[in-house]
Design an enzyme around this catalytic site. Structure first.
Site, PDB file in Angstrom:
ATOM      1  N   LYS A   1      11.568  -2.128   3.517  1.00 23.27           N
ATOM      2  CA  LYS A   1      10.466  -1.670   2.724  1.00 23.27           C
ATOM      3  C   LYS A   1      10.468  -2.801   1.588  1.00 23.27           C
ATOM      4  CE  LYS A   1       7.028   1.425   2.343  1.00 23.27           C
ATOM      5  NZ  LYS A   1       6.177   2.135   3.435  1.00 23.27           N
TER       6      LYS A   1
ATOM      7  N   PRO B   1       0.596  -4.072   4.031  1.00 23.93           N
ATOM      8  CA  PRO B   1       0.112  -3.345   2.733  1.00 23.93           C
ATOM      9  C   PRO B   1       0.840  -2.195   2.753  1.00 23.93           C
ATOM     10  CG  PRO B   1      -1.513  -3.348   4.720  1.00 23.93           C
ATOM     11  CD  PRO B   1      -0.320  -3.956   5.196  1.00 23.93           C
TER      12      PRO B   1
ATOM     13  N   SER C   1      -4.521  -1.198   6.756  1.00 27.30           N
ATOM     14  CA  SER C   1      -3.677  -0.137   7.579  1.00 27.30           C
ATOM     15  C   SER C   1      -4.127   1.385   7.290  1.00 27.30           C
ATOM     16  CB  SER C   1      -2.243  -0.435   7.414  1.00 27.30           C
ATOM     17  OG  SER C   1      -1.770  -0.244   6.106  1.00 27.30           O
TER      18      SER C   1
ATOM     19  N   THR D   1      -3.766   4.807   9.574  1.00 26.79           N
ATOM     20  CA  THR D   1      -2.594   5.712   9.165  1.00 26.79           C
ATOM     21  C   THR D   1      -3.407   7.174   8.798  1.00 26.79           C
ATOM     22  OG1 THR D   1      -1.654   3.655   7.871  1.00 26.79           O
ATOM     23  CG2 THR D   1      -1.039   6.189   7.371  1.00 26.79           C
TER      24      THR D   1
ATOM     25  N   GLY E   1      -3.435  13.901  -3.789  1.00 25.55           N
ATOM     26  CA  GLY E   1      -3.331  12.387  -3.764  1.00 25.55           C
ATOM     27  C   GLY E   1      -4.456  11.895  -2.870  1.00 25.55           C
ATOM     28  N   LEU E   2      -5.380  11.196  -3.714  1.00 26.35           N
ATOM     29  CA  LEU E   2      -6.771  10.715  -3.001  1.00 26.35           C
ATOM     30  C   LEU E   2      -6.713   9.215  -3.299  1.00 26.35           C
ATOM     31  CD1 LEU E   2      -9.620  13.410  -4.337  1.00 26.35           C
ATOM     32  CD2 LEU E   2      -8.302  13.249  -2.015  1.00 26.35           C
ATOM     33  N   GLY E   3      -5.528   8.685  -2.852  1.00 25.29           N
ATOM     34  CA  GLY E   3      -5.721   7.160  -2.652  1.00 25.29           C
ATOM     35  C   GLY E   3      -6.296   6.818  -1.542  1.00 25.29           C
TER      36      GLY E   3
ATOM     37  N   ASP F   1      -5.437  14.954  -7.642  1.00 23.94           N
ATOM     38  CA  ASP F   1      -5.063  13.632  -7.974  1.00 23.94           C
ATOM     39  C   ASP F   1      -4.802  13.424  -9.450  1.00 23.94           C
ATOM     40  OD1 ASP F   1      -5.345  10.511  -6.278  1.00 23.94           O
ATOM     41  OD2 ASP F   1      -5.173  10.427  -8.498  1.00 23.94           O
TER      42      ASP F   1
ATOM     43  N   ASN G   1       5.347   9.138   1.411  1.00 25.09           N
ATOM     44  CA  ASN G   1       6.883   8.740   1.595  1.00 25.09           C
ATOM     45  C   ASN G   1       7.978   9.898   1.109  1.00 25.09           C
ATOM     46  OD1 ASN G   1       5.919   5.650   1.853  1.00 25.09           O
ATOM     47  ND2 ASN G   1       6.382   6.513   3.589  1.00 25.09           N
TER      48      ASN G   1
HETATM   49  N1  PHE Z   1       2.740   0.420   4.719  1.00 25.15           N
HETATM   50  C1  PHE Z   1       2.655   1.001   6.097  1.00 25.15           C
HETATM   51  C2  PHE Z   1       4.023   1.203   6.221  1.00 25.15           C
HETATM   52  O1  PHE Z   1       4.968   0.838   5.568  1.00 25.15           O
HETATM   53  C3  PHE Z   1       1.875   0.023   6.984  1.00 25.15           C
HETATM   54  C4  PHE Z   1       2.679  -1.061   7.465  1.00 25.15           C
HETATM   55  C5  PHE Z   1       1.660  -1.843   8.413  1.00 25.15           C
HETATM   56  C6  PHE Z   1       3.622  -1.618   7.183  1.00 25.15           C
HETATM   57  C7  PHE Z   1       2.280  -2.985   9.025  1.00 25.15           C
HETATM   58  C8  PHE Z   1       4.076  -2.987   7.695  1.00 25.15           C
HETATM   59  C9  PHE Z   1       3.455  -3.387   8.567  1.00 25.15           C
HETATM   60  O2  PHE Z   1       4.302   1.925   7.461  1.00 25.15           O
END
Ligand code: PHE
Length: 358
Positions: free
Chosen positions: A82, A120, A152, A156, A186-188, A209, A266
């Site tokens: 990350k 992202p 994404s 998700t 959380g309304l992101g 939020d 997360n």
């Molecule tokens: N942010 C998301 C994650 O970390 C989505 C993501 C998509 C990350 C593609 C990396 C690649 O899980």
């Protein structure tokens, strides 16, 4: 079985940590690589303010570890990593600052030579990936017109919705969400899509939020608007954490009034021991690293495997079955869902390590 997952706390269990001051932006940048055992480490690029750069580094380390479990449990041939761009002020960066910081992280990613690919995350989107791509090709989720799989957030959110259905089927005997009392914190970009899907399904929705402007979303969904603190303690069947930050602490658990917790945020547990506290209170917790895998599953299926959208979405939907299986195993063996999930991931990681050793 090896103790891959629970080494002594003082051990550095990640493979690599890079911390740089962006040469253009001056912003602190951290890339944490947890594991490449299953393949190239991947994980999103988060852009946000931290009171202290050390907090940003700690966040990156923790989320990178979560990505290893996320990829392992989703059956992907990727490891966990990350990255974090830390804006020095709580205000959003200006356009120029943003561009400079994205080019900076692009350089850092390029210097890793493909050992990390980004995507992202909170605070970034497909257009930002395009800027990063000016400096490196190790980027997922470029806008569709530039050959990527795009945002994404929808996949998700779709995966989280499947996770909520699976948790409800397990806990209440039905995956039907109509009339269920659900609270979304959380309304992101992901949280708002989950809230929308829940509203469409007829759930009795309460939302919260920290940004008062999000009250507009609440009104549109005909949801009840409450404060984040109220949301944590409001009576609900399902609590959906979709904001940043470790929400579930030993202090919070005794006053929770929900039956299940399923959301994409997360690092929801402040410590692993919180899983035991939730279990003891009979609150079903679906690990965030399982529920939030839709984004990476979709991006890798489309961009790497070259599969059409329908196949990618079917892969995302499998999150439901994976969770059902996990909840059944955890219930049968009397362990926490966290423990059962870690054990499953550990089995895959251990097998990959012994394969490597041949
Ligand atoms: N942010 C998301 C994650 O970390 C989505 C993501 C998509 C990350 C593609 C990396 C690649 O899980």
């Amino acid at each position: 079985m090896s103790t891959l997952i629970t080494p002594p706390a003082q051990c550095f269990t990640h493979e690599q940590l890079v911390v740089r001051r962006g040469t253009r932006s001056g912003f602190a940048i951290a890339v944490a690589i947890h594991s490449s055992v299953l393949g190239q480490p991947i994980g999103g690029c988060r852009l946000r303010h931290y009171a202290n750069w050390r907090d940003g580094v700690a966040d990156a380390l923790c989320m990178a570890e979560g990505m290893t479990y996320k990829c392992a449990l989703a059956g992907l041939n990727h490891g966990g990593a990350k990255s974090v761009i830390m804006t020095p002020a709580p205000r959003p960066p200006t356009r120029d600052e943003r561009r400079a910081a994205l080019l900076d992280i692009g350089d850092v990613i390029e210097s890793l030579g493909g050992h990390y690919a980004t995507g992202p995350d909170v605070g970034t989107g497909p257009d930002d990936m395009l800027t990063i791509a000016e400096r490196t090709r190790h980027v997922f989720c470029l806008p569709a017109k530039h050959g990527g799989s795009g945002d994404s957030s929808p996949p998700t959110a779709r995966g989280v919705y499947r996770a909520i259905q699976a948790a409800c089927a397990h806990r209440f005997g039905s995956a039907d969400l109509s009339g269920r009392r659900v609270t979304v914190i959380g309304l992101g970009s992901v949280g708002a899509l989950i809230a929308q899907a829940l509203a469409d399904a007829g759930a009795q929705l309460a939302v919260a939020d920290i940004d008062p402007a999000k009250q507009e979303v609440s009104r549109r969904l005909a949801a009840t608007w409450i404060t984040p603190d109220e949301a944590l303690h409001a009576p609900a069947e399902v609590l959906v954490p979709a904001a940043v930050g470790g929400l579930l602490t030993p202090e919070v658990v005794p006053s929770l009034r929900c039956a299940a917790i399923v959301g994409p945020a997360n690092n929801q547990l402040s410590t692993d021991a919180v899983a035991d506290l939730l279990h003891a209170r009979g609150i079903l917790w679906v690990p965030d690293y399982l529920a939030s895998a839709g984004g990476v599953i979709h991006a890798t299926t489309v961009e790497q495997d070259g599969q059409p959208e329908t196949v990618a979405l079917a892969e995302v939907d499998r999150i439901g079955a994976t969770i059902t299986q996990l909840l059944t195993t955890a219930a049968k063996t009397g362990v926490t869902t966290h423990h059962a999930a870690r054990r499953l991931a550990e089995t895959r990681l251990t097998a990959a390590i012994s394969d490597r050793r041949g």
